[in-house]
Design a protein around this motif. Sequence first.
Motif, PDB file in Angstrom:
ATOM      1  N   LEU A 179       1.183  -0.703  -0.129  1.00  9.93           N
ATOM      2  CA  LEU A 179       0.174   0.447   0.038  1.00  9.93           C
ATOM      3  C   LEU A 179       0.823   1.175   0.175  1.00  9.93           C
ATOM      4  O   LEU A 179       0.569   2.626  -1.008  1.00  9.93           O
ATOM      5  CB  LEU A 179      -0.465   0.331   1.628  1.00  9.93           C
ATOM      6  N   GLU A 180       2.382   1.089   0.393  1.00  9.72           N
ATOM      7  CA  GLU A 180       2.614   2.094   0.321  1.00  9.72           C
ATOM      8  C   GLU A 180       3.907   2.607  -0.783  1.00  9.72           C
ATOM      9  O   GLU A 180       4.515   3.671  -1.346  1.00  9.72           O
ATOM     10  CB  GLU A 180       3.952   2.777   1.794  1.00  9.72           C
ATOM     11  N   SER A 181       3.674   1.292  -1.608  1.00  6.80           N
ATOM     12  CA  SER A 181       4.265   1.525  -3.182  1.00  6.80           C
ATOM     13  C   SER A 181       3.818   1.895  -3.822  1.00  6.80           C
ATOM     14  O   SER A 181       2.451   2.687  -3.818  1.00  6.80           O
ATOM     15  CB  SER A 181       4.955   0.068  -3.017  1.00  6.80           C
ATOM     16  N   PRO A 182       4.723   2.696  -4.862  1.00  8.15           N
ATOM     17  CA  PRO A 182       4.260   4.196  -5.582  1.00  8.15           C
ATOM     18  C   PRO A 182       3.830   3.230  -6.861  1.00  8.15           C
ATOM     19  O   PRO A 182       3.443   3.767  -8.133  1.00  8.15           O
ATOM     20  CB  PRO A 182       4.950   4.797  -5.446  1.00  8.15           C
ATOM     21  N   TRP A 183       4.837   2.289  -7.360  1.00  8.62           N
ATOM     22  CA  TRP A 183       4.496   1.406  -8.319  1.00  8.62           C
ATOM     23  C   TRP A 183       3.011   0.815  -8.905  1.00  8.62           C
ATOM     24  O   TRP A 183       2.667   1.454  -9.963  1.00  8.62           O
ATOM     25  CB  TRP A 183       5.795   0.485  -8.228  1.00  8.62           C
ATOM     26  N   PRO A 184       1.992   0.408  -8.029  1.00 11.32           N
ATOM     27  CA  PRO A 184       1.016   0.096  -8.560  1.00 11.32           C
ATOM     28  C   PRO A 184      -0.335   1.311  -8.796  1.00 11.32           C
ATOM     29  O   PRO A 184      -0.610   1.260  -9.524  1.00 11.32           O
ATOM     30  CB  PRO A 184       0.274  -1.329  -7.304  1.00 11.32           C
ATOM     31  N   VAL A 185       0.599   2.032  -8.091  1.00 11.29           N
ATOM     32  CA  VAL A 185      -0.189   3.523  -8.511  1.00 11.29           C
ATOM     33  C   VAL A 185      -0.158   3.904  -9.762  1.00 11.29           C
ATOM     34  O   VAL A 185      -0.812   4.342 -10.776  1.00 11.29           O
ATOM     35  CB  VAL A 185       0.175   4.798  -7.134  1.00 11.29           C
ATOM     36  N   LEU A 186       1.387   3.536  -9.772  1.00 12.28           N
ATOM     37  CA  LEU A 186       1.499   3.982 -11.695  1.00 12.28           C
ATOM     38  C   LEU A 186       1.105   3.369 -12.481  1.00 12.28           C
ATOM     39  O   LEU A 186       1.172   4.095 -13.418  1.00 12.28           O
ATOM     40  CB  LEU A 186       3.213   3.802 -11.716  1.00 12.28           C
ATOM     41  N   LEU A 187       0.703   2.254 -12.136  1.00 13.44           N
ATOM     42  CA  LEU A 187       0.306   1.401 -12.987  1.00 13.44           C
ATOM     43  C   LEU A 187      -1.221   1.927 -13.500  1.00 13.44           C
ATOM     44  O   LEU A 187      -1.658   1.877 -14.200  1.00 13.44           O
ATOM     45  CB  LEU A 187       0.597   0.759 -12.656  1.00 13.44           C
ATOM     46  N   LEU A 188      -1.827   1.841 -11.951  1.00 17.98           N
ATOM     47  CA  LEU A 188      -2.979   2.108 -12.364  1.00 17.98           C
ATOM     48  C   LEU A 188      -3.029   4.099 -13.499  1.00 17.98           C
ATOM     49  O   LEU A 188      -4.506   4.258 -13.629  1.00 17.98           O
ATOM     50  CB  LEU A 188      -3.579   2.765 -10.882  1.00 17.98           C
TER      51      LEU A 188
END
Length: 425
Positions: free
Chosen positions: A371-380
Amino acid sequence: MSTTPQKAPNQNMTAPPLSPGPALSPAAPPVPPADATEAAPVKRTPVRDRYFDLLRAVALFRVVFYHLMGWAWLPVVFPSMGVMFALAGNLMARSLKRPALHVVRGRMRRLLPPLWLLGAVGVTGMVIQGWGPDAEGHPGWWWFDLLYWIVPLSDPPYAEGLPGIHGLIGEDWAAELAGPLWYIRAYLWYVLLSPFLLKALRALPWPTILSPIALAAALEFGWLHIPFVRIDSAVTDFSTFGACWIVGMAHQEGVLGRLPRYVIPSLVPFVAGYGLWYALTHGFAPGHDLDDIPFAQSLWSFATVLLLLHLSPSWTEWPRLLRRWDRLITLLNSRAVTIYLWHNTCILVAATVWDRLWNFDTLADHEAWLLESPWPVLLLVWLLIGACVVCFGWVEDVAAKRRPRLWPDRDRSAPTRQKAAAHRA
């Protein structure tokens, strides 16, 4: 074969003797020898420079990546805005071989409709949430300022401090939506000034190229003051990235090619080094970036663009290693304005939706690292940008007088059409 009517032979001239053979019908045109028959020349249209397409795609991806991550060193590694302005200046100079008024009108036609669509969605949402003349405190100016959403000669107005939509979009979303609009405003001014800049470039090449940096120095060291806020922002942006735009024009005009090959590689390290040194000694620290120091930004971006254009290999086809990326790069170039205008909003929505996952105790207790990682957010973020491309990107085709496409990931380039025409011939 020519269709021009042939003149009747002069009756007073003696006809040359004819060799034996069947008589030709008077109506039959002479048949050329087989070895003299040539295919009709195919009209050639301008070929895209794939190197420039690659630079534009990398610049656009870096902008999105930086606005999500916020790493101050990213603009140093690749100054995207300077690169994008340089590529646009190069294209503008090539277009100005046609009448200037026609070119400027065409550029405005391509640039403004995506902004109008953004404004239709954004301003409607702001008004629904209570933004209006009374909220600004000056009703007369509010209505006048709305015209900047139509022709952005200055920054379009937006509401500040609006509440978000719970679980979907964060607070102060209007400020995030309006964040990229400075680029549209700066681009428009460069387009309007380009006919005059091109004349100055042809008359005095290097004084014209360096004049925006001199202006940046005058603003930085207090030699020049702009008292009006709206004018000040436009002048600052011109001083920061104007040299990049003009050097792009200079590359198209052959100014850089007239220099000895060793000149640019020899000068770039000194210009870039001074720009970086000035940034490090004047506020470049965590929480700040080159945009906070326009003079340093102007030097660093100019030096980087100068080197990239000097190294320009002018690809008409992709090198083998890049062919697999053709569809992605084509998509980014075909929808560059849409992606740039909507990416900030996509980042805000993605971050808001991702933060909702903290409400699930299992994830919060055992997968906090995820949840703290920015990488899944980048994919989203890129999934949301893809949705914006489908929903809003077609307006770029309409603005360019092309058939609208939802997903333009294939290049319909001139060489393909030429090859087909030659095959039919």
